[in-house]
Design a protein around this motif. Structure first.
Motif, short mmCIF file in Angstrom:
data_model
loop_
_atom_site.label_atom_id
_atom_site.label_comp_id
_atom_site.label_asym_id
_atom_site.label_seq_id
_atom_site.Cartn_x
_atom_site.Cartn_y
_atom_site.Cartn_z
N THR A 125 0.83 -1.20 0.00
CA THR A 125 0.00 0.00 0.00
C THR A 125 0.86 1.25 0.00
O THR A 125 0.59 2.22 -0.74
CB THR A 125 -0.93 -0.01 1.23
N GLU A 126 1.90 1.24 0.82
CA GLU A 126 2.78 2.40 0.88
C GLU A 126 3.47 2.62 -0.46
O GLU A 126 3.60 3.76 -0.92
CB GLU A 126 3.82 2.19 1.97
N SER A 127 3.88 1.53 -1.11
CA SER A 127 4.53 1.67 -2.42
C SER A 127 3.58 2.25 -3.45
O SER A 127 3.95 3.15 -4.23
CB SER A 127 5.05 0.30 -2.88
N ARG A 130 2.81 5.92 -2.60
CA ARG A 130 3.95 6.79 -2.89
C ARG A 130 4.13 6.98 -4.39
O ARG A 130 4.44 8.08 -4.86
CB ARG A 130 5.22 6.20 -2.27
N ARG A 131 3.92 5.92 -5.16
CA ARG A 131 4.12 6.01 -6.61
C ARG A 131 3.05 6.86 -7.28
O ARG A 131 3.34 7.66 -8.16
CB ARG A 131 4.13 4.61 -7.21
N HIS A 132 1.79 6.67 -6.85
CA HIS A 132 0.69 7.31 -7.56
C HIS A 132 0.14 8.56 -6.86
O HIS A 132 -0.62 9.30 -7.49
CB HIS A 132 -0.46 6.31 -7.75
N VAL A 133 0.50 8.76 -5.59
CA VAL A 133 -0.05 9.91 -4.86
C VAL A 133 1.04 10.86 -4.40
O VAL A 133 0.95 12.07 -4.60
CB VAL A 133 -0.89 9.42 -3.65
N VAL A 134 2.09 10.31 -3.77
CA VAL A 134 3.08 11.19 -3.16
C VAL A 134 4.08 11.72 -4.18
O VAL A 134 4.37 12.92 -4.20
CB VAL A 134 3.81 10.42 -2.03
#
Length: 406
Positions: free
Chosen positions: A143-145, A148-152
């Protein structure tokens, strides 16, 4: 069936012995002898033929016997090729799928009592299995990945700027302004003491209390009147100011680098915070526990809603011909693609399975499937042999013997 065929052979052997012994006393027994003799020959010949398929007759290694065991691999390859060419051919699959309406039958099946509950139970079981197998740490890292890839990682400034610009251009902010003004008015009316206390705290201590109350009441009334006019007058200057502020903000978010850098710094600070990561982990654990509890309980609201949704979907499938056609076409395209792509692999499963069999095991499996019918060959051979022997002997006695002067 083997016992029946063997018993018929024994019966022919007994007839042959009896008729052979007494044929001199009873000449007509010669015909019985000829029939029984032909029956024994036919029975033995077909016994040899049938037995030679699966084993060596009498255990003797006669050439071209025990064919199934010797040709097991070739039989598996041939069977796989036969299935691939005749059952998994494109035209065969297409014609078969076009003859049935799987969507309509699925709709009828789902609508029947108990079937939707069974599908709901199956889906719940699959979901429970997935939730049980999933590791919390793996889910959190995945989820974090993804976040981070699509939101952060993408820059928020230009995106938020364009979204705000589109929001303001479409006039959608007007409804929010009216809602906010209405809520503020409601709060002011319901909590005048809190508003008064907030104002009185800002006045000097030497101001008399009567002046405090006058100022509080006056400003409170003006505040209520102001937000009421903002909510009710589309052309109010405050609303125009808000619109101008949002327009400037959308432009700055798209083009002002300093504002974009501030926004990016704030974004990374929030997402890199240990508290946010802890909150995300605890949120997932709580959500999984709630899902497991609802999926395990057949009477839970989730299971009940799932069942109702499946029943409704079944009714729609049964009644809506357009939906049936779309689903049937989609299923046909998927199946045809899978068959055309994995046709050889599917057929290879048959070949590989047969090749993995032990030779004796393969012979026994095939004999168990077709052996009963093969025993009929032995029985028919006995009967046909008897009739042939009788016919040959009768022709010899009635035609050949008079011509030869015997």
């Amino acid at each position: 069936m083997q016992g029946l065929a063997l018993g018929l052979l024994g019966f022919m052997a007994v007839l042959f012995v009896v008729s052979f012994i007494f044929q001199d006393r009873l000449p007509w027994l010669a015909y019985v002898r000829a029939a029984s003799e032909g029956g024994m020959v036919g029975a033995l010949a077909d016994w040899f033929a049938v037995t030679a398929l699966f084993r060596h007759p009498l255990g003797l290694p006669i050439p071209h016997t025990n064919l199934i065991a010797n040709k097991k691999d070739e039989i598996g390859e041939g069977l796989g090729s036969f299935i691939e060419e005749n059952f998994l051919a494109d035209d065969v699959v297409h014609n078969k799928l076009s003859e049935i309406s799987g969507a309509r039958m699925a709709g009828e099946w789902l609508r029947m009592p108990g079937h939707a509950e069974r599908v709901s139970e199956m889906i719940s079981g699959i979901a429970l299995g997935a939730l049980t197998v999933l590791d919390d740490q793996d889910v959190q890292e995945l989820t974090e990945s993804l976040v981070r890839r699509h939101v952060v990682d993408p820059d928020w400034g230009p995106l938020l700027g364009r979204a705000t610009e589109s929001f303001v251009t479409g006039g959608h902010h007007e409804a929010l302004v009216e809602l906010a003004a209405g809520r503020i008015e409601q709060w002011l009316v319901q909590h005048p003491q809190a508003f008064d206390k907030m104002l009185s705290s800002q006045l000097p201590q030497w101001v008399p209390s009567i002046v405090d109350r006058f100022v509080d009441q006056r400003i409170h009334a003006e505040a209520v009147r102001f937000v009421r006019r903002v909510a009710g007058e589309p052309d109010h200057p405050a609303r125009a100011a808000i619109t101008k502020f949002l327009e400037d903000l959308s432009r700055d978010l798209q083009h002002q680098e300093s504002l974009q850098e501030q926004l990016e710094a704030f974004k990374h600070e929030v997402f890199n915070s240990p508290r946010i990561r802890t909150l995300a982990a605890s949120t997932w654990q709580a959500a999984r526990a709630a899902l497991v509890e609802m999926l395990e309980d057949p009477q839970s609201e989730l299971r009940q809603r799932m069942t109702v949704a499946l029943q409704d979907f079944g009714r729609n499938l049964e009644a809506d011909s357009t939906l049936q056609f779309k689903i049937d076409v989609w299923v046909m395209n998927v199946v045809e693609y899978l068959v055309s792509t994995y046709r050889h692999d599917l057929a290879q499963v048959v070949s590989d399975t047969v090749q993995r069999w032990d030779t004796q095991e393969a012979a026994e499996k095939i004999e168990l499937q077709v052996g009963k019918d093969l025993q009929y060959i032995r029985i028919n051979g006995t009967v046909i042999g008897s009739l042939a022997g009788l016919a040959i002997f009768a022709i010899a006695q009635l035609v050949i013997a008079p011509l030869a002067g015997v």
